[in-house]
Design an enzyme around this catalytic site. Structure first.
Site, PDB file in Angstrom:
ATOM      1  CG  MET A   1      -2.023  -1.043   1.233  1.00 36.45           C
ATOM      2  SD  MET A   1      -3.329  -0.864  -0.131  1.00 36.45           S
ATOM      3  CE  MET A   1      -4.125   0.500   1.288  1.00 36.45           C
ATOM      4  CB  CYS A   2       3.231   2.993   0.790  1.00 33.71           C
ATOM      5  SG  CYS A   2       4.139   1.842   1.872  1.00 33.71           S
ATOM      6  N   GLY A   3       1.063   5.625   1.272  1.00 35.31           N
ATOM      7  CA  GLY A   3       0.671   6.692   0.470  1.00 35.31           C
ATOM      8  C   GLY A   3       1.622   7.736   0.094  1.00 35.31           C
ATOM      9  NE  ARG A  32      -2.229   4.424  -1.180  1.00 37.68           N
ATOM     10  CZ  ARG A  32      -2.765   3.475  -1.950  1.00 37.68           C
ATOM     11  NH1 ARG A  32      -4.052   3.276  -2.246  1.00 37.68           N
ATOM     12  NH2 ARG A  32      -1.859   2.803  -2.654  1.00 37.68           N
TER      13      ARG A  32
END
Length: 298
Positions: A1-3, A32
Site C-alpha cells: 500500500m503506502c501513500g 494506505r
C-alpha cells in the site's frame, strides 16, 4: 500500500501554507499506511550555512549542549533548533562534511535525517496526524515538500525505516512499490562509496539517484536511468534543492494522480489527497504515464 503526497509551489504567496496543505494531504492518505510517516520540507536557505536535521530516541540527553559540543569540535559556531525527537543544526556550509564525521563520535546514537541548504526531514513511527503534530509541520513554510505514510512490507517498523530517505545533499525520495534487485544494487552502491544505513529497498532507490547525480546526471536523467537499472514496480517522488520529480515504472500498477494550476503542482496516491487544495476545481488533473519522467524546478 503506502501513500505518497507532494506539493511544488509555483506562486510564492502560497509558500506560508505549504506545511498545512501537505499535512492535510498526508493525513488523508492515512489508511494506505498506518505504521510510520514522514515529511520533507524545503524551506528558506540560510546565508553561508547548511542545515543538518537529526533524530534521537533519547533527545533530552543527546541534544543537551550538542550545539556547543559540536561547535567546539569543528571550530565553528553551531546553532540548534529542537523539535521533539528531532533537531535542526545550522552549521557553516564549509564545515558540513567535518560536522557529520564528528557527530558520529560525539553522539553515536544520533541519526541524520537530512543535510543540505534548505531541506528538513521529520519522520517517526505513528499515524501521519500524530507525527505532523509532534513536529508542528502545519506551521512550516517552504517552496516544496513531499510526504509518505507507510505500510511496512520489506523491513521493520522503525524511525530509520520510515520515508522520506535522504542520501545526498538536499535530496530525498519517497516510494510506493517494491524493488526486486535492491540487495545486489546496495552492494554495488556501497562499493562505490555511497552510504546506506538501512535494509529498506527505498533507501537503495534514493542512493541510486544520488550516485547517478554524483556522476554528472541531472535528476531527470537519473530518473530515466532508473527505468533500466531498477527491477520491480515503483512510483518515486523525489525532491532536490530546487526541484520536484515523479516517475512510475513501465507497468505502473501503483496508483498515482497529479494536478497543476498556476499556483502549484501536486501529487497524490489517490485523488482524494488533492481535493482540499485551493483552486483544485480548475486544475489540470491527470494520471502520470508509465515510464515517463515528470519534473518541475524553480
Amino acid at each position: 500500500m503506502c501513500g505518497i503526497v507532494g506539493l511544488f509551489i509555483k506562486d510564492k504567496t502560497l509558500e506560508p501554507e505549504l506545511g498545512d496543505l501537505l499535512t492535510n494531504m498526508l493525513v488523508t492518505m492515512t489508511d494506505r499506511g498506518p505504521d510510520s510517516a514522514g515529511i520533507a520540507i524545503y524551506g528558506s536557505n540560510t546565508d553561508q550555512h547548511a542545515k543538518l536535521t537529526v533524530q534521537s530516541d533519547n533527545a533530552s540527553e543527546d541534544f543537551a549542549a550538542l550545539d556547543s559540543d559540536l561547535g567546539k569540535a569543528i571550530g565553528a559556531q553551531v546553532s540548534i533548533r529542537r523539535k521533539d525527537t528531532h533537531a535542526v543544526l545550522e552549521i557553516p556550509a564549509s564545515k558540513m562534511i567535518e560536522a557529520r564525521k564528528v557527530l558520529r563520535t560525539l553522539r553515536p546514537d544520533v541519526c541524520v535525517m537530512s543535510a543540505g541548504d534548505s531541506i528538513e526531514i521529520y519522520k517517526e513511527v505513528g499515524l501521519p496526524k500524530d507525527v505532523a503534530s509532534r513536529f508542528n509541520i502545519s506551521k512550516m513554510s517552504g517552496s516544496h515538500g513531499i510526504g509518505h505514510t507507510r505500510m511496512a512490507t520489506e523491513s521493520a517498523v522503525t524511525t530509520m525505516g520510515a520515508h522520506p530517505f535522504s542520501t545526498g545533499s538536499d535530496q530525498c525520495l519517497v516510494h510506493n512499490g517494491s524493488l526486486s534487485n535492491h540487495n545486489s544494487l546496495r552492494r554495488k552502491l556501497i562499493r562505490e562509496g555511497i552510504h546506506i544505513e538501512t535494509l529498506n529497498d527505498t533507501e537503495v532507490g534514493a542512493a541510486y539517484l544520488t550516485w547517478k547525480m554524483q556522476q554528472g546526471s541531472t535528476l531527470g536523467e537519473a530518473l530515466e536511468s532508473s527505468l533500466e537499472d531498477l527491477d520491480g514496480f515503483f512510483t518515486f517522488v523525489v525532491g532536490t534543492k530546487d526541484g520536484f520529480g515523479v516517475v512510475r515504472d513501465p507497468i505502473a500498477c501503483k496508483p498515482a494522480v497529479m494536478a497543476e494550476t498556476d499556483q502549484y503542482v501536486a501529487f497524490g496516491s489517490e485523488y482524494r489527497a488533492l481535493v482540499n487544495l485551493p483552486g483544485i476545481e480548475d486544475a489540470k488533473v491527470w494520471e502520470p504515464e508509465p515510464a515517463t519522467v515528470y519534473f518541475w524546478n524553480h
